[in-house]
Design an enzyme around this catalytic site. Sequence first.
Site, PDB file in Angstrom:
ATOM      1  N   ILE A 110     -31.882  54.753  19.476  1.00  9.79           N
ATOM      2  CA  ILE A 110     -33.071  55.190  18.738  1.00  9.79           C
ATOM      3  C   ILE A 110     -32.706  55.646  17.335  1.00  9.79           C
ATOM      4  O   ILE A 110     -33.350  55.259  16.350  1.00  9.79           O
ATOM      5  CB  ILE A 110     -33.796  56.303  19.510  1.00  9.79           C
ATOM      6  CG1 ILE A 110     -34.288  55.782  20.862  1.00  9.79           C
ATOM      7  CG2 ILE A 110     -34.955  56.857  18.693  1.00  9.79           C
ATOM      8  CD1 ILE A 110     -34.819  56.841  21.788  1.00  9.79           C
ATOM      9  N   ASP A 122     -22.722  61.693  14.613  1.00 12.62           N
ATOM     10  CA  ASP A 122     -22.643  61.241  16.005  1.00 12.62           C
ATOM     11  C   ASP A 122     -21.168  61.105  16.328  1.00 12.62           C
ATOM     12  O   ASP A 122     -20.453  60.322  15.689  1.00 12.62           O
ATOM     13  CB  ASP A 122     -23.350  59.885  16.180  1.00 12.62           C
ATOM     14  CG  ASP A 122     -23.465  59.472  17.638  1.00 12.62           C
ATOM     15  OD1 ASP A 122     -22.503  59.705  18.401  1.00 12.62           O
ATOM     16  OD2 ASP A 122     -24.504  58.899  18.024  1.00 12.62           O
ATOM     17  N   CYS A 176     -37.867  64.255  18.457  1.00 16.37           N
ATOM     18  CA  CYS A 176     -38.509  63.348  19.416  1.00 16.37           C
ATOM     19  C   CYS A 176     -37.551  63.033  20.564  1.00 16.37           C
ATOM     20  O   CYS A 176     -37.742  62.038  21.272  1.00 16.37           O
ATOM     21  CB  CYS A 176     -38.917  62.044  18.734  1.00 16.37           C
ATOM     22  SG  CYS A 176     -40.329  62.199  17.655  1.00 16.37           S
ATOM     23  N   ASP A 226     -42.202  66.550  19.289  1.00 17.41           N
ATOM     24  CA  ASP A 226     -42.818  65.783  20.370  1.00 17.41           C
ATOM     25  C   ASP A 226     -42.358  66.271  21.736  1.00 17.41           C
ATOM     26  O   ASP A 226     -42.908  65.882  22.753  1.00 17.41           O
ATOM     27  CB  ASP A 226     -42.473  64.291  20.215  1.00 17.41           C
ATOM     28  CG  ASP A 226     -43.188  63.417  21.218  1.00 17.41           C
ATOM     29  OD1 ASP A 226     -44.411  63.585  21.393  1.00 17.41           O
ATOM     30  OD2 ASP A 226     -42.528  62.569  21.848  1.00 17.41           O
ATOM     31  N   GLU A 272     -42.196  71.965  29.498  1.00 14.95           N
ATOM     32  CA  GLU A 272     -43.285  70.987  29.476  1.00 14.95           C
ATOM     33  C   GLU A 272     -43.947  70.921  30.843  1.00 14.95           C
ATOM     34  O   GLU A 272     -43.261  71.031  31.862  1.00 14.95           O
ATOM     35  CB  GLU A 272     -42.745  69.611  29.075  1.00 14.95           C
ATOM     36  CG  GLU A 272     -42.223  69.558  27.644  1.00 14.95           C
ATOM     37  CD  GLU A 272     -41.763  68.165  27.217  1.00 14.95           C
ATOM     38  OE1 GLU A 272     -41.898  67.225  28.023  1.00 14.95           O
ATOM     39  OE2 GLU A 272     -41.272  68.024  26.084  1.00 14.95           O
ATOM     40  N   HIS A 313     -45.226  64.823  23.987  1.00 13.31           N
ATOM     41  CA  HIS A 313     -44.189  63.916  24.499  1.00 13.31           C
ATOM     42  C   HIS A 313     -44.689  62.468  24.498  1.00 13.31           C
ATOM     43  O   HIS A 313     -44.690  61.785  25.526  1.00 13.31           O
ATOM     44  CB  HIS A 313     -43.754  64.333  25.908  1.00 13.31           C
ATOM     45  CG  HIS A 313     -42.335  63.941  26.210  1.00 13.31           C
ATOM     46  ND1 HIS A 313     -41.483  64.710  26.957  1.00 13.31           N
ATOM     47  CD2 HIS A 313     -41.600  62.847  25.866  1.00 13.31           C
ATOM     48  CE1 HIS A 313     -40.302  64.125  27.073  1.00 13.31           C
ATOM     49  NE2 HIS A 313     -40.354  62.997  26.416  1.00 13.31           N
ATOM     50  N   GLY A 365     -43.358  60.020  22.584  1.00 15.14           N
ATOM     51  CA  GLY A 365     -42.360  59.113  22.023  1.00 15.14           C
ATOM     52  C   GLY A 365     -42.365  57.727  22.628  1.00 15.14           C
ATOM     53  O   GLY A 365     -42.225  56.721  21.921  1.00 15.14           O
ATOM     54  N   ALA A 366     -42.517  57.650  23.941  1.00 15.98           N
ATOM     55  CA  ALA A 366     -42.478  56.348  24.618  1.00 15.98           C
ATOM     56  C   ALA A 366     -43.873  55.834  24.959  1.00 15.98           C
ATOM     57  O   ALA A 366     -44.004  54.845  25.684  1.00 15.98           O
ATOM     58  CB  ALA A 366     -41.651  56.459  25.896  1.00 15.98           C
TER      59      ALA A 366
END
Length: 530
Positions: free
Chosen positions: A153, A172, A231, A257, A262, A280, A282-283
């Site tokens: 992503i 990263d 996200c 997000d 949750e 949430h 994102g997807a």
Amino acid sequence: MTTPRVLIADKLSPAAVEIFRSRGIEADVKTGLAPAELRAIIGGYDGLAVRSATKVTAELLAEAKRLRVVGRAGIGVDNIDVKAATARGVVVMNTPHGNAITTAEHAIALMFALARQIPEASASTKAGKWEKNRFMGTELFGKTLGVIGCGNIGSIVADRAIGLKMKVIAYDPFLSDARALELGVEKVDLPELFARADIITLHTPLTEATRNLIDARAIARMKKGVRIINCARGGLIVEEDLAAALRSGHVAGAALDVFETEPATDNPLFSFENVVCTPHLGASTTEAQENVALQIAEQMSDFLLTGAVANAINMPSVSAEEAPRLAPYMALCRNLGAFAGQLSVARDGGFRKVTIEYEGQAAALNHKPLTAAALSGLLGPLMEGVNMVNAPVAARERGIEVAETVHDRPSEYQTLVRISVTTDRDTRGVAGTLFAGHRPRIVEIKGIPVEADFAHHMLYVTNKDQPGFIGRFGAVLAEAGINIATLHLGRAEKGGDAICLVSVDEPVPESVLAAVRALPLVVQATPLGF
């Protein structure tokens, strides 16, 4: 072969259900089950397909005696107890690529919304106001975007940001210099990213190393006026620390997000006008939901029908193309491991180190699943329910050192695998090959050439090489009514150590073993089973 059964516990596309059924897998759709209801029926299924609603707990897995695979239609596996699944030998797989574009686009959308205050401006305009001077935004052009986590992503977000003429820096620990160059991003460490970024976006999983990654100390290192987007996963940001930084003005705004708890129906961050919040999403696009459902159905079907493993969290991947080719090699490694394991447990009681060597054609293969298969055979005499999934973990837990050696050299055989086991007493090895390309065969034991097929019931005997032993040994078995199917002999040198390996039609009783062990010249007699 029993028809595999899959339980679909969360809502998936009807097309995904059809994939299971078209491939001969029985698929039951039972969504919204309470934990107790799910525990009551899970024992009848080989596979479990979920999204994020169903919690795959250790308690549920304890009832899933038949379960072989859990498939998560999506990326995160926070709702699955991966450790418990691994201990029980259950493969956990996800779909890391299916919603990558969708989630990346949502991050970009939140970045725009945050920079131009779109949600507040929309609400104000709909309320009949015309507050053109109130909503002064900021351009993204020329700004520095800090991407934390440059995987599936994060790399897409970086690509889109570069298209917006932003400068992208990335942190990263797994990002190579070559990959950074390919993406067009500047690779930096985390403190430098905090210091330089105008906007920071998170795209990393939630682990013990990343939990609370953005806290008060991290925020203090950031530019005054920084904007933060998440996200990825709740728990990456300490929400109380972010709220304090928003109140002080050090953070100019945030777009979230995901949240630590949750569903997030009550959160202190909701009170800030400069915080954009979504539930949430994102997807949550039609394309992504369809893609991940179809992908997990294909992956689970491949695994249940062919043994192919794709996108597994807890074992090496084996592609659908590789699976048929690897199957005989995996059988060879499992049998060699079982041979070495049974001999070592019978003689020494345990292992300190195992070395697995690959030569010839075996050296060119994906050897990670082969090693897992060898370990599953090796540990079989020590524990119940061991398989390729939990064997590597079990070896680590028992302090067994595992070494792999791939030999780039000509081999006497087209393919050769050798397993050497070190105990407190000594190191002994067994080697094997594939006869006719598919039939596992032993070719060497403790450095002594011995050609033998694996059989359900075998008896391994070591003795001193002197005349008369074979006759006396055969007589003991004959007197007990045990028929010898095959007999294989080998020796190190004349008058030295010798090996006798026989396959028989039935298990050898303890009384017969005792009689064999009592024979002159016998050093060891161990029953084996494959």
